[in-house]
Design a protein around this motif. Structure first.
Motif, PDB file in Angstrom:
ATOM      1  N   CYS A  54       0.844  -1.195   0.000  1.00 32.28           N
ATOM      2  CA  CYS A  54       0.000   0.000   0.000  1.00 32.28           C
ATOM      3  C   CYS A  54       0.878   1.242   0.000  1.00 32.28           C
ATOM      4  O   CYS A  54       1.927   1.287   0.637  1.00 32.28           O
ATOM      5  N   SER A  55       0.449   2.277  -0.699  1.00 31.77           N
ATOM      6  CA  SER A  55       1.254   3.487  -0.809  1.00 31.77           C
ATOM      7  C   SER A  55       1.405   4.223   0.512  1.00 31.77           C
ATOM      8  O   SER A  55       2.214   5.142   0.623  1.00 31.77           O
ATOM      9  N   SER A  56       0.647   3.819   1.533  1.00 31.11           N
ATOM     10  CA  SER A  56       0.776   4.478   2.831  1.00 31.11           C
ATOM     11  C   SER A  56       1.875   3.866   3.695  1.00 31.11           C
ATOM     12  O   SER A  56       2.117   4.325   4.800  1.00 31.11           O
ATOM     13  N   THR A  57       2.560   2.827   3.186  1.00 30.33           N
ATOM     14  CA  THR A  57       3.643   2.219   3.932  1.00 30.33           C
ATOM     15  C   THR A  57       4.709   3.265   4.251  1.00 30.33           C
ATOM     16  O   THR A  57       5.211   3.931   3.342  1.00 30.33           O
ATOM     17  N   THR A  61       6.390   6.216   1.800  1.00 31.37           N
ATOM     18  CA  THR A  61       5.986   7.616   1.862  1.00 31.37           C
ATOM     19  C   THR A  61       7.110   8.510   2.361  1.00 31.37           C
ATOM     20  O   THR A  61       7.109   9.715   2.117  1.00 31.37           O
ATOM     21  N   SER A 201      -0.776  -0.606   5.993  1.00 30.09           N
ATOM     22  CA  SER A 201       0.342   0.327   5.890  1.00 30.09           C
ATOM     23  C   SER A 201       1.660  -0.284   6.361  1.00 30.09           C
ATOM     24  O   SER A 201       2.671   0.408   6.447  1.00 30.09           O
TER      25      SER A 201
END
Length: 463
Positions: A54-57, A61, A201
């Protein structure tokens, strides 16, 4: 038996920490719990690099280039000052380990990481080790030491709940160096999926070793397809007492190809200490390992090790960046300078770029597994023995290219000249790490003197 024979042409942490060779029999054996944990990190937020995470990792980020520490301070030395020193040396994350074996000591360390803008991958929590290393996830319970998917989900949920309050918590290191024949792949694939489902995340990280006894390209392909990892990380240490490991670049070439084929970032480890078979690295040795890896498209550098392993383990390691007494060695200073003044800024510049080619120029004997330089649409000739990595923007419409030139030698300086193809290239800029920007160069030729292990980055304005 020679050193290379004992190594089985493999220089992995599992070998080092067990003081035993990685032979075909060991590779075929069922995986067991690793004697030590290990770190992992990941690149910038472009679709190519995000892989299965997930891009929220947090490790994605974070706009900093991932610089990881393996073997952090032990619980007895978990202090605010020691974690501040880690951050001060330019590290952006670490993997729990060095006898951080219980949730309390891990939680305590993550508290100091919070204070110092460090990220952490939890490897040594009992629930994490159960899911990743000690048990096989198998609802049929057809083999020994199995747990159900439901049990694995509960364990991951428990581990996440312990650490999610920390801003430093970035995920879990599930397994360090599973066997290369893939006996753990199916279970690791389930564990990876569970982590990404239960904690979207959080990163689910696994690191691979290297060996010539297996078809490594197939090993990488199977690992990617069966585990669905967020990245490809490997360790292979080339600086031997008797010279450079001859298959180091062959390994990097195969990892690079696997990363490009799967759209996953590739990470590696560099050695910071000596052992019976490894030499003690100089400042140039550290820089060389970093720079040739960057030339091959590496998106995350990890240090093996940060703290010196306890001699009671029996591996015979020399001092790393921090010695057993908690005192900084000369290599701490080497790493601090390298990380802060070069790796962090140039790595950040390279992070979103895509590796397009990597060639070795002017080697007296071509290194096995490498591609020799030949003229192309951007460079017509190269003098000096160097590794040249070319990169493009993730936006294929951008015609500019970036050229990373790394000295092939870690012992001698190299005077380098690169002639650009004037029908394509109409401008050259040299990256200045102190400013984070490019300085225009006159003419169509690049000339640079690279110190031992050194490198330079150029942007070619092209049409």
């Amino acid at each position: 038996m020679t050193d290379d024979a004992r190594l089985g042409t493999t220089m992995s942490r599992r070998w080092l920490f067990r003081a035993a060779g990685v032979g075909a029999a060991a590779l075929a054996a069922p995986a067991v719990a690793s004697a030590t944990p290990r770190p992992a990190v990941t690149p910038a937020a472009t679709p190519l690099q995000l892989g299965n995470v997930c891009s929220s990792t947090p490790l994605f980020t974070d706009t900093r280039f991932p610089i990881g520490a393996f073997w952090p301070p032990p619980p007895s030395a978990s202090t605010a000052a020691n974690y501040a020193d880690m951050a001060g040396a330019g590290f952006t994350f670490f993997v729990t380990g060095n006898y951080q074996l219980d949730p309390q000591s891990i939680d305590y360390a993550l508290g100091f990481a919070d204070q110092n803008n460090l990220k952490a991958l939890v490897a040594t929590d009992p629930s994490v080790k159960a899911v990743g290393e000690m048990f096989t996830i198998d609802d049929s319970h057809s083999g020994p030491l199995t747990i159900s998917t439901a049990d694995a989900r509960a364990l991951v949920q428990q581990a996440t709940a312990r650490y999610a309050r920390h801003t430093s918590f970035a995920g879990f290191s599930l397994y360090d160096e599973p066997d290369l024949l893939g006996s753990r792949n199916a279970s690791l694939g389930k564990a990876t999926q569970i982590v990404h489902e239960m904690a979207p995340s959080a990163m689910a990280y696994t690191n691979l070793s290297y060996a010539l006894e297996v078809d490594y390209a197939k090993t990488l392909s199977n690992f990617v397809s069966q585990v669905a990892p967020p990245l490809i990380s490997f360790d292979y240490y080339p600086l031997r007492r008797d010279g450079e490991a001859t298959n180091f670049f062959q390994c990097w070439a195969q990892v690079r190809q696997a990363g490009l084929a799967s759209g996953l970032p590739t990470w590696t480890y560099i050695q910071t200490l000596s052992s019976g078979l490894l030499k003690e690295p100089t400042a140039a040795d550290l820089a060389w390992q970093v720079n040739v890896s960057l030339a091959y498209g590496c998106k995350g550098i990890q240090y093996f090790t940060y703290w010196t392993p306890d001699p009671g383990r029996g591996e015979g390691f020399g001092p790393a960046l921090i010695d057993l007494n908690g005192t900084k060695t000369v290599r701490y200073g080497y790493a601090q300078t390298l990380n802060n003044t070069w790796l962090a800024p140039v790595g950040k510049e390279l992070l979103p770029l895509v590796s397009e080619s990597v060639v070795h120029a002017n080697e007296s004997t071509q290194t096995p597994g490498t591609t020799p330089f030949s003229p192309d649409g951007y460079l017509t000739s190269v003098s000096g023995t160097v590794v040249v990595g070319r990169f493009r923007s993730p936006n294929s419409a951008v015609k500019d290219r970036w050229v990373f030139v790394a000295n092939r030698s870690n012992t001698a300086a190299a005077n380098v000249t690169l002639n650009t193809n004037t029908s394509t290239v109409h401008g050259i800029g040299k990256f200045d790490p102190s400013k984070g920007s490019y300085t225009a160069q006159s003419g169509s030729q690049i000339t640079v003197s690279l110190p031992a292990g050194g490198a330079a980055l150029y942007q070619l304005s092209a049409s």
